[in-house]
Design an enzyme around this catalytic site. Structure first.
Site, mmCIF file in Angstrom:
data_model
loop_
_atom_site.group_PDB
_atom_site.id
_atom_site.type_symbol
_atom_site.label_atom_id
_atom_site.label_comp_id
_atom_site.label_asym_id
_atom_site.label_seq_id
_atom_site.Cartn_x
_atom_site.Cartn_y
_atom_site.Cartn_z
ATOM 1 N N CYS A 179 0.828 -1.206 0.000
ATOM 2 C CA CYS A 179 0.000 0.000 0.000
ATOM 3 C C CYS A 179 0.861 1.254 0.000
ATOM 4 O O CYS A 179 1.420 1.644 1.029
ATOM 5 C CB CYS A 179 -0.919 -0.017 1.221
ATOM 6 S SG CYS A 179 -1.874 1.489 1.434
ATOM 7 N N CYS A 231 -0.292 4.053 2.256
ATOM 8 C CA CYS A 231 0.021 3.839 3.677
ATOM 9 C C CYS A 231 1.506 4.093 3.961
ATOM 10 O O CYS A 231 1.849 4.701 4.962
ATOM 11 C CB CYS A 231 -0.285 2.400 4.096
ATOM 12 S SG CYS A 231 -1.819 1.729 3.469
ATOM 13 N N ASP A 232 2.373 3.594 3.107
ATOM 14 C CA ASP A 232 3.790 3.505 3.472
ATOM 15 C C ASP A 232 4.757 4.302 2.589
ATOM 16 O O ASP A 232 5.955 4.320 2.859
ATOM 17 C CB ASP A 232 4.217 2.019 3.459
ATOM 18 C CG ASP A 232 3.428 1.208 4.476
ATOM 19 O OD1 ASP A 232 3.143 1.752 5.560
ATOM 20 O OD2 ASP A 232 3.084 0.045 4.188
#
Ligand code: NAP
Length: 311
Positions: free
Chosen positions: A135, A138-139
């Site tokens: 993701c 997300c990261d």
């Protein structure tokens, strides 16, 4: 355990399931949450979450889901370990088979998510949350000015690669074939981005370095020339698709060609009393906050359904 039908069973313990549990528990429905095969959902394999509103300093993914669970339990939600092998939604109460035991419920919220498809490399699972991710939203921000690799040739890979150019110094897309499955518009956009480099006809053979508990390099294999080499990277994003966890519902719930639940408006499925929440239906947004919002919607619909049925 209670042998009379539950008011509501929630399948899945990610953001969608936990939020549905908070709302239905607070409404006095005593929900039963079946934890599923990925306890805590995808957040449980994420490190820091910086974009969930309410946490100005960020919060660790596992802490966020654990907090949600505690919040639901405070209002009487019950959690059980197990996965659903089978379901009979042909009549009410619905019947759910959890690890061999049948349980009945008047309403059902399916929040079983979609599992990221992984490459199956020897070190991949060990480095998830330590540079390996599925993701970018997300990261990605953890790899500012770093060298990042994205694996895949579909729209997700193009989207992830483009997004990652906001952070990384250089993004390399590795794809196992010459032709890309991605739509022309997404591919063209990625091709026009000077930060993105391309390695078609190439597969990743492994990721290093488990001994340092972080991603440092990958071993690559050019399928056309046979060349094998190591390339330094700090972030490794796998974007080879997701698999919605809907197997027990095939033939009962309306699913699209890839197995995602087809929404019949709001959180409704084709079966009255069965609701969807989160990534099991959503292939577009797939965020913790949107999954939580969907869990809230499903809970409100379940409450209204039960009230209309006189429960
Ligand atoms: P996808 O279209 O199924 O593409 C998966 C890609 O991963 C393919 O290129 C495939 O290679 C590769 N792959 C699969 N298994 C692999 C393996 N074991 N090793 C190496 N490569 C592997 O999945 P997706 O990109 O997640 O897209 C899913 C759906 O969502 C699509 O319908 C897509 O259009 C849609 N989507 C849309 C958007 C958007 O419009 N904004 C964004 C994301 C996704 P092969 O091509 O060789 O099979």
């Amino acid at each position: 355990m209670n042998t009379s039908p539950h008011n509501v069973i929630i399948l899945g313990s990610g953001c969608a399931g936990n939020t549905a549990a908070i709302y239905t528990a607070r409404a006095g429905l005593k929900p039963l949450v079946v934890i599923g095969h990925e306890p805590g959902g995808q957040l449980s394999v994420t490190t820091e979450v910086e974009n969930f509103p309410g946490f100005p300093e960020g919060i660790q993914g596992p802490d966020l889901v654990e907090n949600m669970k505690k919040q639901a339990e405070r209002f009487g939600a019950e959690y059980m370990w197990g996965t659903v092998a089978e379901a009979d939604l042909s009549k009410r109460p619905f019947r759910i088979n959890v690890d061999g035991a049948w349980i009945e419920t008047r309403s059902l919220i399916i929040a079983s998510g979609a599992s990221a498809r992984w490459l199956g490399l020897p070190n991949e699972q060990k480095l998830i949350g330590h540079g390996v991710s599925s993701c970018a939203t997300c990261d990605g921000a953890f790899h500012r000015d770093g060298k990042i690799m994205v694996v895949g040739g579909g729209d997700s890979a193009m989207e992830e690669a483009n997004f990652l150019t906001r952070f990384g110094a250089e993004i390399t897309v590795v794809h196992r074939r010459e032709e890309f499955r991605a739509s022309k518009i997404m591919l063209d956009r990625a091709r026009a981005n000077p930060k993105i480099k391309w390695l078609p006809n190439t597969v990743v053979e492994d990721i290093h370095d488990v001994s340092k508990n972080t991603v440092t390099s990958v071993k690559l294999h050019d399928l056309k020339t046979g060349k094998i080499w190591e390339q330094d990277v700090s972030g490794f994003f796998v974007a080879i698709g997701h698999i919605p966890n809907t197997k027990p519902f095939v033939g009962q719930i309306d699913l699209d060609a890839d197995g995602y639940i087809i929404s019949h408006g709001g959180a409704r499925t084709n079966i009255p009393g069965v609701f969807h929440a989160g990534d099991v239906q959503d292939r577009v947004y797939r965020q913790a906050i949107t999954a939580s919002g969907a869990g809230c919607m499903a809970a409100i619909e379940a409450e209204r359904f039960l009230e209309a049925e006189g429960h």
